[in-house]
Scaffold this motif. Structure first.
Motif, mmCIF file in Angstrom:
data_model
loop_
_atom_site.group_PDB
_atom_site.id
_atom_site.type_symbol
_atom_site.label_atom_id
_atom_site.label_comp_id
_atom_site.label_asym_id
_atom_site.label_seq_id
_atom_site.Cartn_x
_atom_site.Cartn_y
_atom_site.Cartn_z
ATOM 1 N N GLY A 29 44.954 47.305 47.659
ATOM 2 C CA GLY A 29 46.209 47.463 46.931
ATOM 3 C C GLY A 29 46.339 46.506 45.752
ATOM 4 N N GLU A 30 47.287 46.820 44.883
ATOM 5 C CA GLU A 30 47.472 46.020 43.675
ATOM 6 C C GLU A 30 47.938 44.597 43.989
ATOM 7 O OE1 GLU A 30 49.492 46.100 39.232
ATOM 8 O OE2 GLU A 30 50.003 47.695 40.635
ATOM 9 N N ALA A 31 48.809 44.443 44.985
ATOM 10 C CA ALA A 31 49.314 43.097 45.310
ATOM 11 C C ALA A 31 48.163 42.168 45.704
ATOM 12 C CB ALA A 31 50.354 43.167 46.418
ATOM 13 N N TYR A 32 47.228 42.665 46.510
ATOM 14 C CA TYR A 32 46.059 41.870 46.900
ATOM 15 C C TYR A 32 45.266 41.472 45.657
ATOM 16 C CZ TYR A 32 41.549 40.594 48.908
ATOM 17 O OH TYR A 32 40.397 39.921 49.232
ATOM 18 N N PHE A 33 45.024 42.454 44.779
ATOM 19 C CA PHE A 33 44.274 42.176 43.564
ATOM 20 C C PHE A 33 44.977 41.119 42.717
ATOM 21 C CE2 PHE A 33 43.802 42.858 39.010
ATOM 22 C CZ PHE A 33 42.468 42.533 38.864
ATOM 23 N N ARG A 34 46.285 41.250 42.543
ATOM 24 C CA ARG A 34 47.028 40.293 41.702
ATOM 25 C C ARG A 34 46.980 38.887 42.301
ATOM 26 N NH1 ARG A 34 46.771 42.730 36.957
ATOM 27 N NH2 ARG A 34 47.682 44.801 37.042
ATOM 28 N N ASP A 35 46.991 38.777 43.621
ATOM 29 C CA ASP A 35 46.841 37.464 44.260
ATOM 30 C C ASP A 35 45.466 36.871 43.955
ATOM 31 O OD1 ASP A 35 49.390 37.441 45.349
ATOM 32 O OD2 ASP A 35 48.731 38.156 47.322
ATOM 33 N N ARG A 36 44.402 37.688 44.084
ATOM 34 C CA ARG A 36 43.042 37.208 43.795
ATOM 35 C C ARG A 36 42.919 36.823 42.322
ATOM 36 N NH1 ARG A 36 43.792 38.217 48.208
ATOM 37 N NH2 ARG A 36 44.406 36.073 48.058
ATOM 38 N N GLU A 37 43.532 37.620 41.472
ATOM 39 C CA GLU A 37 43.507 37.358 40.037
ATOM 40 C C GLU A 37 44.132 36.000 39.727
ATOM 41 O OE1 GLU A 37 44.530 40.340 36.479
ATOM 42 O OE2 GLU A 37 46.289 39.836 37.697
ATOM 43 N N SER A 38 45.296 35.746 40.306
ATOM 44 C CA SER A 38 45.993 34.486 40.074
ATOM 45 C C SER A 38 45.214 33.304 40.646
ATOM 46 C CB SER A 38 47.399 34.549 40.674
ATOM 47 O OG SER A 38 48.142 33.431 40.280
ATOM 48 N N GLU A 39 44.656 33.471 41.841
ATOM 49 C CA GLU A 39 43.852 32.403 42.442
ATOM 50 C C GLU A 39 42.636 32.072 41.585
ATOM 51 O OE1 GLU A 39 42.818 33.787 46.349
ATOM 52 O OE2 GLU A 39 44.893 33.683 47.050
ATOM 53 N N THR A 40 41.977 33.100 41.084
ATOM 54 C CA THR A 40 40.795 32.895 40.245
ATOM 55 C C THR A 40 41.193 32.209 38.941
ATOM 56 O OG1 THR A 40 39.809 34.869 41.229
ATOM 57 C CG2 THR A 40 38.800 34.047 39.195
ATOM 58 N N LEU A 41 42.290 32.634 38.361
ATOM 59 C CA LEU A 41 42.790 32.012 37.140
ATOM 60 C C LEU A 41 43.113 30.531 37.377
ATOM 61 C CD1 LEU A 41 43.597 32.511 34.182
ATOM 62 C CD2 LEU A 41 45.892 33.055 35.028
ATOM 63 N N HIS A 42 43.766 30.232 38.500
ATOM 64 C CA HIS A 42 44.074 28.835 38.843
ATOM 65 C C HIS A 42 42.798 28.000 38.934
ATOM 66 C CE1 HIS A 42 48.398 28.685 39.688
ATOM 67 N NE2 HIS A 42 48.280 29.932 40.093
ATOM 68 N N ARG A 43 41.781 28.558 39.544
ATOM 69 C CA ARG A 43 40.511 27.848 39.686
ATOM 70 C C ARG A 43 39.928 27.503 38.309
ATOM 71 N NH1 ARG A 43 37.859 31.555 42.543
ATOM 72 N NH2 ARG A 43 36.250 31.903 41.006
ATOM 73 N N PHE A 44 40.005 28.446 37.394
ATOM 74 C CA PHE A 44 39.444 28.213 36.061
ATOM 75 C C PHE A 44 40.289 27.269 35.228
ATOM 76 C CE2 PHE A 44 36.481 31.492 37.030
ATOM 77 C CZ PHE A 44 35.392 31.223 36.220
ATOM 78 N N THR A 45 41.605 27.361 35.327
ATOM 79 C CA THR A 45 42.435 26.453 34.523
ATOM 80 C C THR A 45 42.259 25.009 34.987
ATOM 81 O OG1 THR A 45 44.392 26.878 35.891
ATOM 82 C CG2 THR A 45 44.155 28.177 33.874
ATOM 83 N N ALA A 46 41.848 24.821 36.229
ATOM 84 C CA ALA A 46 41.644 23.470 36.758
ATOM 85 C C ALA A 46 40.283 22.884 36.371
ATOM 86 C CB ALA A 46 41.780 23.483 38.279
ATOM 87 N N LEU A 47 39.388 23.714 35.866
ATOM 88 C CA LEU A 47 38.056 23.223 35.493
ATOM 89 C C LEU A 47 38.146 22.230 34.350
ATOM 90 C CD1 LEU A 47 35.875 26.468 35.478
ATOM 91 C CD2 LEU A 47 35.872 24.636 37.187
ATOM 92 N N ASP A 48 37.274 21.264 34.384
ATOM 93 C CA ASP A 48 37.190 20.284 33.316
ATOM 94 C C ASP A 48 36.058 20.687 32.374
ATOM 95 O OD1 ASP A 48 37.746 18.037 31.824
ATOM 96 O OD2 ASP A 48 36.451 16.747 33.036
ATOM 97 N N GLN A 49 36.207 21.858 31.780
ATOM 98 C CA GLN A 49 35.207 22.340 30.834
ATOM 99 C C GLN A 49 35.866 23.301 29.858
ATOM 100 O OE1 GLN A 49 32.731 24.967 33.581
ATOM 101 N NE2 GLN A 49 32.450 26.039 31.649
ATOM 102 N N SER A 50 35.241 23.450 28.725
ATOM 103 C CA SER A 50 35.710 24.391 27.714
ATOM 104 C C SER A 50 35.156 25.769 28.017
ATOM 105 C CB SER A 50 35.241 23.945 26.328
ATOM 106 O OG SER A 50 35.771 22.679 26.024
ATOM 107 N N PHE A 51 35.916 26.806 27.663
ATOM 108 C CA PHE A 51 35.446 28.172 27.826
ATOM 109 C C PHE A 51 36.372 29.133 27.095
ATOM 110 C CE2 PHE A 51 38.127 27.381 31.591
ATOM 111 C CZ PHE A 51 39.040 28.425 31.503
ATOM 112 N N VAL A 52 35.897 30.361 26.946
ATOM 113 C CA VAL A 52 36.697 31.488 26.477
ATOM 114 C C VAL A 52 36.754 32.467 27.635
ATOM 115 C CG1 VAL A 52 36.844 33.420 24.845
ATOM 116 C CG2 VAL A 52 35.994 31.188 24.070
#
Length: 174
Positions: free
Chosen positions: A57-80
């Motif tokens: 379902g979409e809710a599950y996907f949106r949770d995974r999306e947000s978790e993955t985004l959180h993981r990347f915003t916490a990285l100490d590296q540059s990226f696009v």
């Protein structure tokens, strides 16, 4: 030498060219490029976004999306990073991206997006039940709904006005 943002998030409607322009921007900056959807697929052992929508379902996907985004915003590296079309619209994701660094909204009209998406109706979960003659209305409606989130981006660029020759200038400075 100019100082570039450490993290750059490209947002906008599906089919606008976030991955296309993101890979080019990353190459120009010598940054790694990530596609948020591909990172979710990797974390889900190869299950496609379409499969995740169908099975969980979409809710599950949106949770995974947000978790993955959180993981990347916490990285100490540059990226696009190219984000999915709905990413900014859920779970305070747009605020998180804006707090982490630069968000760029790639804009394009429904008349430009419809031909690009027409061949992908069966590959994109949110388009799967649409007929070709419904696509333009769907795009216009979804863009209207999402505009309140997209407008929070720090930069706004018409995708049709981008060029390879002036990519950094157009995306980062104008």
């Amino acid at each position: 030498m100019p100082i570039y943002p450490e993290k750059i998030f490209l947002i906008g409607f599906m089919g606008v060219g976030k991955s296309h322009w993101g890979t080019r921007l990353a190459r120009a900056l010598n940054y790694p490029f990530f596609d948020l959807d591909e990172e979710i697929v990797r974390a889900e052992n190869g299950r496609s976004i379409y499969e995740l929508f169908e099975e969980k379902g979409e809710a599950y996907f949106r949770d995974r999306e947000s978790e993955t985004l959180h993981r990347f915003t916490a990285l100490d590296q540059s990226f696009v990073m190219a984000c999915g079309g709905g990413t900014p619209c859920y779970l305070n994701n747009i605020e998180q991206m804006n707090a982490a660094s630069l968000t760029i909204w790639l804009q394009s009209g429904a008349s430009e997006l419809a031909p690009r998406l027409l061949s992908e109706l069966d590959k994109r979960p949110l388009l799967k039940n649409l007929q070709a003659d419904q696509l333009m209305d769907y795009i216009e409606q979804k863009q209207l709904e999402r505009s309140v989130y997209y407008q929070q981006a720090k930069r706004k660029i018409q995708e049709s006005e981008l060029s390879e020759d002036h990519l950094l200038k157009q995306l980062l400075y104008e």
